[in-house]
Design a protein around this motif. Sequence first.
Motif, PDB file in Angstrom:
ATOM      1  N   ARG A 116       0.935  -1.210  -0.006  1.00 47.81           N
ATOM      2  CA  ARG A 116       0.070  -0.038  -0.092  1.00 47.81           C
ATOM      3  C   ARG A 116       1.014   1.308   0.089  1.00 47.81           C
ATOM      4  O   ARG A 116       1.618   1.651   0.918  1.00 47.81           O
ATOM      5  N   TYR A 117       0.685   2.291  -1.121  1.00 48.93           N
ATOM      6  CA  TYR A 117       1.329   3.380  -0.994  1.00 48.93           C
ATOM      7  C   TYR A 117       0.811   4.310  -1.870  1.00 48.93           C
ATOM      8  O   TYR A 117      -0.142   4.064  -2.712  1.00 48.93           O
ATOM      9  N   GLU A 118       1.104   5.560  -1.931  1.00 48.74           N
ATOM     10  CA  GLU A 118       0.689   6.644  -2.835  1.00 48.74           C
ATOM     11  C   GLU A 118       1.757   7.435  -3.292  1.00 48.74           C
ATOM     12  O   GLU A 118       2.559   7.704  -2.586  1.00 48.74           O
ATOM     13  N   LYS A 119       1.639   7.854  -4.545  1.00 43.96           N
ATOM     14  CA  LYS A 119       2.841   8.675  -4.860  1.00 43.96           C
ATOM     15  C   LYS A 119       2.011   9.780  -5.918  1.00 43.96           C
ATOM     16  O   LYS A 119       1.430   9.382  -6.622  1.00 43.96           O
ATOM     17  N   LYS A 120       2.561  10.887  -5.564  1.00 46.23           N
ATOM     18  CA  LYS A 120       1.601  12.074  -6.408  1.00 46.23           C
ATOM     19  C   LYS A 120       2.616  13.434  -6.271  1.00 46.23           C
ATOM     20  O   LYS A 120       3.290  13.482  -5.372  1.00 46.23           O
ATOM     21  N   GLU A 121       2.160  14.297  -6.980  1.00 49.95           N
ATOM     22  CA  GLU A 121       2.842  15.659  -6.740  1.00 49.95           C
ATOM     23  C   GLU A 121       1.811  16.723  -6.067  1.00 49.95           C
ATOM     24  O   GLU A 121       0.580  16.535  -6.339  1.00 49.95           O
ATOM     25  N   VAL A 122       2.588  17.270  -5.045  1.00 54.09           N
ATOM     26  CA  VAL A 122       1.660  18.310  -4.395  1.00 54.09           C
ATOM     27  C   VAL A 122       2.528  19.564  -4.265  1.00 54.09           C
ATOM     28  O   VAL A 122       3.712  19.601  -3.611  1.00 54.09           O
ATOM     29  N   ASN A 123       1.853  20.527  -4.978  1.00 55.66           N
ATOM     30  CA  ASN A 123       2.800  21.855  -4.770  1.00 55.66           C
ATOM     31  C   ASN A 123       4.116  21.640  -5.341  1.00 55.66           C
ATOM     32  O   ASN A 123       5.022  22.435  -4.702  1.00 55.66           O
ATOM     33  N   GLY A 124       4.266  21.202  -6.576  1.00 50.26           N
ATOM     34  CA  GLY A 124       5.554  20.789  -6.840  1.00 50.26           C
ATOM     35  C   GLY A 124       6.494  19.997  -6.290  1.00 50.26           C
ATOM     36  O   GLY A 124       7.600  19.851  -6.536  1.00 50.26           O
ATOM     37  N   ASN A 125       6.074  19.200  -5.066  1.00 46.87           N
ATOM     38  CA  ASN A 125       6.986  18.381  -4.674  1.00 46.87           C
ATOM     39  C   ASN A 125       6.490  16.906  -4.943  1.00 46.87           C
ATOM     40  O   ASN A 125       5.319  16.480  -5.199  1.00 46.87           O
ATOM     41  N   HIS A 126       7.400  15.921  -4.730  1.00 52.10           N
ATOM     42  CA  HIS A 126       7.087  14.696  -4.885  1.00 52.10           C
ATOM     43  C   HIS A 126       6.724  13.944  -3.626  1.00 52.10           C
ATOM     44  O   HIS A 126       7.601  13.899  -2.704  1.00 52.10           O
ATOM     45  N   LEU A 127       5.683  13.527  -3.484  1.00 53.66           N
ATOM     46  CA  LEU A 127       4.972  12.933  -2.292  1.00 53.66           C
ATOM     47  C   LEU A 127       5.135  11.285  -2.521  1.00 53.66           C
ATOM     48  O   LEU A 127       4.503  10.888  -3.476  1.00 53.66           O
ATOM     49  N   TRP A 128       5.715  10.797  -1.590  1.00 50.98           N
ATOM     50  CA  TRP A 128       5.500   9.266  -1.394  1.00 50.98           C
ATOM     51  C   TRP A 128       4.890   9.096   0.068  1.00 50.98           C
ATOM     52  O   TRP A 128       5.294   9.363   1.029  1.00 50.98           O
ATOM     53  N   LEU A 129       3.684   8.368   0.049  1.00 52.41           N
ATOM     54  CA  LEU A 129       3.296   8.005   1.193  1.00 52.41           C
ATOM     55  C   LEU A 129       3.208   6.298   1.491  1.00 52.41           C
ATOM     56  O   LEU A 129       2.684   5.827   0.332  1.00 52.41           O
ATOM     57  N   GLY A 130       4.166   5.890   2.431  1.00 50.04           N
ATOM     58  CA  GLY A 130       3.962   4.443   2.592  1.00 50.04           C
ATOM     59  C   GLY A 130       3.153   3.906   3.750  1.00 50.04           C
ATOM     60  O   GLY A 130       3.209   4.517   5.040  1.00 50.04           O
ATOM     61  N   PHE A 131       2.339   2.982   3.808  1.00 52.61           N
ATOM     62  CA  PHE A 131       1.222   2.472   4.862  1.00 52.61           C
ATOM     63  C   PHE A 131       2.165   1.316   5.235  1.00 52.61           C
ATOM     64  O   PHE A 131       2.101   0.362   4.693  1.00 52.61           O
ATOM     65  N   ASN A 132       2.107   1.289   6.406  1.00 55.76           N
ATOM     66  CA  ASN A 132       2.766   0.046   7.318  1.00 55.76           C
ATOM     67  C   ASN A 132       2.016  -0.458   8.814  1.00 55.76           C
ATOM     68  O   ASN A 132       1.310   0.627   9.048  1.00 55.76           O
ATOM     69  N   THR A 133       2.251  -1.525   9.139  1.00 55.31           N
ATOM     70  CA  THR A 133       1.612  -1.903  10.616  1.00 55.31           C
ATOM     71  C   THR A 133       2.737  -2.015  11.290  1.00 55.31           C
ATOM     72  O   THR A 133       3.944  -2.300  10.997  1.00 55.31           O
ATOM     73  N   LEU A 134       2.656  -1.826  12.551  1.00 53.34           N
ATOM     74  CA  LEU A 134       3.586  -1.798  13.618  1.00 53.34           C
ATOM     75  C   LEU A 134       4.094  -3.231  13.572  1.00 53.34           C
ATOM     76  O   LEU A 134       5.420  -3.780  13.945  1.00 53.34           O
ATOM     77  N   GLU A 135       3.264  -4.181  13.333  1.00 55.21           N
ATOM     78  CA  GLU A 135       3.359  -5.738  13.381  1.00 55.21           C
ATOM     79  C   GLU A 135       4.676  -6.306  12.409  1.00 55.21           C
ATOM     80  O   GLU A 135       5.441  -6.997  12.283  1.00 55.21           O
ATOM     81  N   ALA A 136       4.714  -5.324  10.992  1.00 55.73           N
ATOM     82  CA  ALA A 136       5.524  -5.536  10.082  1.00 55.73           C
ATOM     83  C   ALA A 136       6.895  -5.071  10.555  1.00 55.73           C
ATOM     84  O   ALA A 136       7.965  -5.807   9.990  1.00 55.73           O
ATOM     85  N   TYR A 137       7.063  -4.400  11.337  1.00 54.23           N
ATOM     86  CA  TYR A 137       8.411  -3.759  11.970  1.00 54.23           C
ATOM     87  C   TYR A 137       9.100  -4.805  12.739  1.00 54.23           C
ATOM     88  O   TYR A 137      10.120  -4.810  13.301  1.00 54.23           O
ATOM     89  N   GLN A 138       8.021  -5.930  13.353  1.00 51.39           N
ATOM     90  CA  GLN A 138       8.802  -6.679  14.269  1.00 51.39           C
ATOM     91  C   GLN A 138       8.938  -8.088  13.681  1.00 51.39           C
ATOM     92  O   GLN A 138       9.589  -8.948  14.129  1.00 51.39           O
ATOM     93  N   ASP A 139       8.635  -8.106  11.991  1.00 50.00           N
ATOM     94  CA  ASP A 139       9.000  -9.429  11.349  1.00 50.00           C
ATOM     95  C   ASP A 139       9.661  -8.864  10.085  1.00 50.00           C
ATOM     96  O   ASP A 139       8.667  -8.394   8.972  1.00 50.00           O
ATOM     97  N   LYS A 140      10.770  -9.251   9.856  1.00 50.15           N
ATOM     98  CA  LYS A 140      11.380  -8.895   8.366  1.00 50.15           C
ATOM     99  C   LYS A 140      10.558  -9.336   7.141  1.00 50.15           C
ATOM    100  O   LYS A 140      10.371  -8.803   6.380  1.00 50.15           O
ATOM    101  N   ASN A 141      10.214 -10.606   7.243  1.00 51.63           N
ATOM    102  CA  ASN A 141       9.474 -11.359   6.405  1.00 51.63           C
ATOM    103  C   ASN A 141       8.280 -10.764   5.913  1.00 51.63           C
ATOM    104  O   ASN A 141       7.827 -10.346   4.956  1.00 51.63           O
ATOM    105  N   ARG A 142       7.374 -10.232   7.093  1.00 48.39           N
ATOM    106  CA  ARG A 142       6.174  -9.455   6.753  1.00 48.39           C
ATOM    107  C   ARG A 142       6.475  -7.951   6.283  1.00 48.39           C
ATOM    108  O   ARG A 142       5.817  -7.554   5.618  1.00 48.39           O
TER     109      ARG A 142
END
Length: 336
Positions: A116-142
């Motif tokens: 899950r992510y979003e990538k777009k231009e906002v006022n001349g800036n390159h915006l990257w939004l990454g969506f993660n869960t806390l559980e994913a940071y507990q498990d490299k495979n996830r």
Amino acid sequence: MVILVIIAGILVFSFNIVIYKRSKLNLKKVLFKDKHEKEKKERIMREEIVYDNDPLINSIVSDLLNRYSDNIIAIYGIGSYFETSLPPNWVKNDLDIIVFVKSLEEISKQDWTEIRYEKKEVNGNHLWLGFNTLEAYQDKNRFSKESFSNYEWNLIDMKHPENSKLLYGENIHSQLPETDNLKFDYNDVLARGLYHLEKSMKEKNLLQAMKECSKGIFKLGFYFCIYFDTKFRSTTITEIGRRLQNLSKYKHSIKEFLEFYENAIIFQITGQFKTNINDLRLDLITFIFSLINRGVLHKQMKYKELIKYLNESFSGFPHLIQVAKKNRPNQTLKIS
């Protein structure tokens, strides 16, 4: 006997009144709480809450809360845009924001990936939004199923407060794994620097080619730091530069690389490299390939293994492969 019955009736009646009043009071508390939650959401809708002094960041956070307020745990900013130690004339137009959510189910996804992510231009800036869960940071495979990023790199970003900025929600640092004994995937970190050099080589727009080259240099700088200093835990451009300067006193290869790093810094401030982009980029690539060939970096790779590595990294690096072919082992740039 009648009197006792009447007294008992009065006591029961009084008890019921007390219970009623208490339940009514609890009900008021619940309603009062719900009312405040509703008012809070309405303020978010009107964008009355200021999450950051930067109006752009404020609008991005407000938009995220507008869409996912019940699902969001925290919102963090990472990368140079949020690095306050950089000079005021530093060009900042890439925004990287990580949104920690309770569930990814309600976050829309692309047809070709579950990430899950979003990538777009906002006022001349390159915006990257990454969506993660806390559980994913507990498990490299996830984590690898939720993000395109390098796990160790992202964990360092989020675990150490100096590498990121909390924009909204709860501080999640204590809920993340410790980083003392991280085992880095050096192959992957190196490939992420080379990825931007590949993009730079195939880019037709000169300014964009220079931007990609500078990104590649900064990421290679991080690679050098975590390889030659396994306890290094910073991802900021400033701290990477400082560590490279310290390491350059003992490592000649880092002293050579430091010139490229300084060139990237100059570009981010002035919009120009000190030297021609084509010459600078070619010198950098042949320099890295020479270090790999001689076993100076995390793994020695002779010609065939290097070509295999470049072919298998991401979707392949055809432009870098062409450079490697022109610099076969017997023609490799010699670096003392």
